[in-house]
Design a protein around this motif. Structure first.
Motif, mmCIF file in Angstrom:
data_model
loop_
_atom_site.group_PDB
_atom_site.id
_atom_site.type_symbol
_atom_site.label_atom_id
_atom_site.label_comp_id
_atom_site.label_asym_id
_atom_site.label_seq_id
_atom_site.Cartn_x
_atom_site.Cartn_y
_atom_site.Cartn_z
ATOM 1 N N LEU A 207 0.825 -1.201 0.000
ATOM 2 C CA LEU A 207 0.000 0.000 0.000
ATOM 3 C C LEU A 207 0.865 1.259 0.000
ATOM 4 C CD1 LEU A 207 -2.823 -1.027 2.504
ATOM 5 C CD2 LEU A 207 -3.007 -0.798 0.013
ATOM 6 N N ALA A 208 1.998 1.206 0.690
ATOM 7 C CA ALA A 208 2.916 2.352 0.684
ATOM 8 C C ALA A 208 3.456 2.593 -0.727
ATOM 9 C CB ALA A 208 4.065 2.106 1.660
ATOM 10 N N ALA A 209 3.788 1.515 -1.438
ATOM 11 C CA ALA A 209 4.266 1.661 -2.817
ATOM 12 C C ALA A 209 3.174 2.228 -3.709
ATOM 13 C CB ALA A 209 4.734 0.306 -3.346
ATOM 14 N N ALA A 210 1.930 1.784 -3.491
ATOM 15 C CA ALA A 210 0.809 2.316 -4.275
ATOM 16 C C ALA A 210 0.632 3.809 -4.022
ATOM 17 C CB ALA A 210 -0.470 1.561 -3.937
ATOM 18 N N ALA A 211 0.753 4.230 -2.757
ATOM 19 C CA ALA A 211 0.624 5.650 -2.424
ATOM 20 C C ALA A 211 1.709 6.466 -3.119
ATOM 21 C CB ALA A 211 0.700 5.840 -0.914
ATOM 22 N N TRP A 212 2.934 5.928 -3.141
ATOM 23 C CA TRP A 212 4.032 6.628 -3.823
ATOM 24 C C TRP A 212 3.739 6.755 -5.314
ATOM 25 C CZ3 TRP A 212 7.600 3.514 -6.904
ATOM 26 C CH2 TRP A 212 8.556 4.293 -7.580
#
Length: 409
Positions: A207-212
């Motif tokens: 999810l952190a990668a998606a936010a980035w």
């Protein structure tokens, strides 16, 4: 050639420690733990991950080399200059997170939902994880990589592909070697209920990668792309939920055709949105130059500033380049660097490659560089630039400014 291959391999190894690849580490770790010490299956997973990484890298390299042979000025990480690909990768990350959270099961038939993947379906999933690691690794260009990739792109195709293959082997090597290490297999804990909690927790790096990636899309397209990706993400979550319901109903022997059809319709709607995005993927135009702050790079502006007796520091970067952002935070935005800029009267320029810019790509190619970040320091009075390493330190950057300021004439 051997030096370039070795450099590419070492660069691939280092990529495993870069923030670009961190989200994939969660999938790697869970893949190892899931086997519970089954040495034969661990070895198969290691080979599958290597094959997936290698095929994805060769495919990217082939496209990159073909575009350059056709006259296009593109470089390492070129696919992330496409808002459509950035949006697609963001949805892949979100889908992977929803799968890890248990909303649905992926890669198995409805009648086997909830069971551990094994056999061919599990190996395909591992190969796809390897391919995904390569796709996500491309925004980073760590030590040893710049020269190797620059060399690869000016060599005959077979030589160039050999260098890119060495890079892929370096990316996959740690996971593959661990899979072939019997002591590791014996140390791995046995599968159990605790793995469900671990699986859910590993969703958060995805999810952190998606936010980035969504942030990168916003930087590329502005207000047009953000509603598009948020709408597609919501539709993807609903589709995953419907598919998970269908899987659970099928497992209990209940009809699930309507839910499966609804999930398929959701995926089709996302595909239609990507096929007809309207203005969502139109790239943001450069803003007008402000009176203060960094100067937008151009060769003419560099020549004008150096002719006026000023050193010039050029930051070739992009919103999708995480190494660039780390250097910006750790070095370029620090008081010590800003004080050195003021003391030496250095002009600070930014060559923003978030979106495709042929002039920037050509300038990097002329310097034998194909990946970001790239930092140049031009001496006062003119002359060839000094190319700084891709991982900066404050002492290195300020020292280069002092040398450039003293190099007039």
């Amino acid at each position: 050639m051997l030096i370039a291959i070795l450099s590419a391999f070492l660069g691939g190894l280092i990529l495993n420690c870069m923030p670009c690849v961190f989200p994939i580490i969660s999938l790697k770790a869970f893949g190892l733990l899931r086997q519970g010490g089954d040495q034969a299956h661990l070895r198969r997973e290691g080979v599958a991950f290597l094959v997936g990484s290698l095929l994805a890298m060769l495919a990217l390299a082939g496209v990159l080399m073909a575009l350059r042979a056709g006259g296009e000025a593109v470089g390492w990480g070129f696919q992330l200059q496409s808002p459509a690909i950035v949006a697609l990768l963001a949805l892949v990350m979100i889908g992977s997170a929803l799968n890890l959270m248990g909303l649905f099961e992926m890669g198995i038939g409805l009648q086997r939902a909830g069971q551990a993947m094994d056999g061919r379906s599990g190996l395909i999933g591992t190969a796809l994880t390897g391919a995904l690691s390569v796709m996500v690794a491309t925004p980073c260009a760590g030590p040893f990589m710049a020269g190797a990739l620059g060399y690869a792109l000016v060599q005959p195709p077979l030589v160039g592909l050999a260098v890119f293959a060495a890079l892929a082997v370096g990316v996959a090597a740690p996971f593959t070697l661990l899979c072939f290490c019997p002591p590791l297999a014996r140390m791995l804990p046995r599968p159990g209920a605790w793995m469900v909690t671990l699986k859910h927790g590993l969703a958060f790096p995805m999810l952190a990668a998606a936010a980035w990636l969504i942030w990168v899309l916003d930087a590329q397209t502005g207000s047009a792309g953000l509603p598009f990706i948020l709408g597609c993400a919501l539709l993807l979550a609903m589709t995953a939920w419907l598919y998970g319901l269908a899987q659970r109903r099928a497992m209990s022997g209940k009809p699930a055709r309507a839910l499966t059809l609804a999930a398929a319709t959701g995926l089709a709607a996302i595909g239609a949105a990507f096929a007809m995005p309207g203005q969502a993927f139109e790239t943001r135009r450069p803003v007008a130059q402000a009176d203060s702050g960094p100067i937008r790079w151009s060769p003419a502006r560099v020549a004008r500033e150096t002719a006026a007796g000023r050193p010039v520091f050029v930051d070739f970067s992009a919103s999708w380049c995480l190494t660039c952002k780390v250097n910006e935070k750790a070095v370029l935005s620090t008081p010590a660097f800003k004080e050195a800029m003021a003391r030496t009267n250095t002009a600070f320029m930014i060559a923003d490659s978030t979106n495709y810019d042929a002039e920037i790509e050509k300038a990097m190619s002329d310097l034998g560089r194909t990946g970001l970040p790239l930092y140049l320091v031009y001496p006062a009075g003119g002359g060839k630039p000094v190319i700084l390493p891709q991982v900066l330190s404050i002492g290195m950057a300020t020292g280069a400014l002092d040398v450039a300021a003293g190099g007039k004439g």
